[in-house]
Design a protein around this motif. Structure first.
Motif, short mmCIF file in Angstrom:
data_model
loop_
_atom_site.label_atom_id
_atom_site.label_comp_id
_atom_site.label_asym_id
_atom_site.label_seq_id
_atom_site.Cartn_x
_atom_site.Cartn_y
_atom_site.Cartn_z
N LEU A 135 -4.03 17.11 5.53
CA LEU A 135 -3.27 17.14 4.29
C LEU A 135 -3.05 15.73 3.74
N ILE A 136 -2.64 14.81 4.61
CA ILE A 136 -2.40 13.43 4.19
C ILE A 136 -3.69 12.80 3.67
N THR A 137 -4.79 13.01 4.38
CA THR A 137 -6.08 12.47 3.97
C THR A 137 -6.47 12.99 2.59
N GLN A 138 -6.28 14.27 2.36
CA GLN A 138 -6.64 14.87 1.07
C GLN A 138 -5.77 14.31 -0.05
N VAL A 139 -4.48 14.15 0.20
CA VAL A 139 -3.58 13.61 -0.82
C VAL A 139 -3.98 12.18 -1.18
N VAL A 140 -4.28 11.36 -0.18
CA VAL A 140 -4.68 9.97 -0.44
C VAL A 140 -6.01 9.92 -1.18
N GLN A 141 -6.96 10.74 -0.77
CA GLN A 141 -8.26 10.75 -1.45
C GLN A 141 -8.11 11.17 -2.91
N ASP A 142 -7.26 12.17 -3.17
CA ASP A 142 -7.03 12.61 -4.55
C ASP A 142 -6.39 11.50 -5.37
N ALA A 143 -5.42 10.78 -4.77
CA ALA A 143 -4.76 9.69 -5.48
C ALA A 143 -5.73 8.56 -5.79
N VAL A 144 -6.57 8.21 -4.83
CA VAL A 144 -7.56 7.15 -5.05
C VAL A 144 -8.55 7.57 -6.13
N ARG A 145 -8.99 8.82 -6.07
CA ARG A 145 -9.93 9.33 -7.08
C ARG A 145 -9.29 9.26 -8.48
N TYR B 72 -9.57 -8.10 -3.91
CA TYR B 72 -10.53 -7.06 -3.57
C TYR B 72 -10.05 -5.75 -4.18
N ARG B 73 -10.98 -5.08 -4.86
CA ARG B 73 -10.64 -3.82 -5.54
C ARG B 73 -10.01 -2.81 -4.57
N ALA B 74 -10.54 -2.71 -3.36
CA ALA B 74 -10.00 -1.75 -2.39
C ALA B 74 -8.54 -2.08 -2.06
N ASP B 75 -8.20 -3.37 -1.96
CA ASP B 75 -6.81 -3.75 -1.70
C ASP B 75 -5.91 -3.37 -2.87
N VAL B 76 -6.41 -3.56 -4.09
CA VAL B 76 -5.62 -3.24 -5.28
C VAL B 76 -5.37 -1.74 -5.37
N VAL B 77 -6.42 -0.94 -5.14
CA VAL B 77 -6.27 0.51 -5.21
C VAL B 77 -5.32 1.00 -4.10
N ALA B 78 -5.48 0.46 -2.89
CA ALA B 78 -4.59 0.86 -1.80
C ALA B 78 -3.14 0.48 -2.11
N PHE B 79 -2.94 -0.70 -2.68
CA PHE B 79 -1.60 -1.12 -3.07
C PHE B 79 -1.02 -0.18 -4.13
N ALA B 80 -1.84 0.19 -5.10
CA ALA B 80 -1.38 1.09 -6.16
C ALA B 80 -1.00 2.45 -5.60
N VAL B 81 -1.79 2.97 -4.69
CA VAL B 81 -1.49 4.27 -4.08
C VAL B 81 -0.20 4.19 -3.28
N LYS B 82 -0.07 3.15 -2.47
CA LYS B 82 1.09 2.99 -1.62
C LYS B 82 2.37 2.82 -2.42
N ASN B 83 2.29 2.15 -3.55
CA ASN B 83 3.47 1.82 -4.34
C ASN B 83 3.59 2.63 -5.63
N ASN B 84 2.83 3.69 -5.74
CA ASN B 84 2.91 4.59 -6.90
C ASN B 84 2.74 3.87 -8.22
N LYS B 85 1.83 2.91 -8.27
CA LYS B 85 1.54 2.22 -9.52
C LYS B 85 0.53 3.03 -10.29
N GLN B 86 0.53 2.86 -11.61
CA GLN B 86 -0.36 3.54 -12.55
C GLN B 86 0.25 4.80 -12.99
#
Length: 98
Positions: free
Chosen positions: A19-29, A84-98
């Motif tokens: 469930l957690i993996t799916q939620v993170v993948q959806d958020a990154v997508r 690094y784009r991956a760091d920015v996306v991970a930061f955005a997901v973690k901190n609910n940015k966007q």
């Protein structure tokens, strides 16, 4: 209507991890779909300070503060700063940015 009733769910580790993996993948997508707001970087995995600020909706000063505090890693190339784009996306997901 029932109030203050406790409900307990038992979830096994594998189901929770899935469930957690799916939620993170959806958020990154979802975030990757919003990348049209950033300047085209020709497929490079590095983003400029301007691109990151626009993507996250913050100022360049805020990015500098976050880098200094270790919240969002960056690299220095000459006098420039890149992220690094991956760091920015991970930061955005973690901190609910966007």
């Amino acid at each position: 209507m029932v109030h203050n009733q406790k409900v307990i769910y038992q979830v096994n580790r594998d189901d929770l991890l899935e469930l957690i993996t799916q939620v993170v993948q959806d958020a990154v997508r979802d975030l990757q779909g919003n990348e049209v707001k950033t300047a085209d970087d020709g497929g490079n995995d590095l983003m400029t300070r301007e691109q990151v600020a626009q993507f996250l909706g913050v100022t360049k000063t805020t990015l500098s503060n976050w880098a200094r505090l270790g919240y969002l890693p960056c690299i220095h190339i000459g006098r420039g700063v890149r992220y690094y784009r991956a760091d920015v996306v991970a930061f955005a997901v973690k901190n609910n940015k966007q």
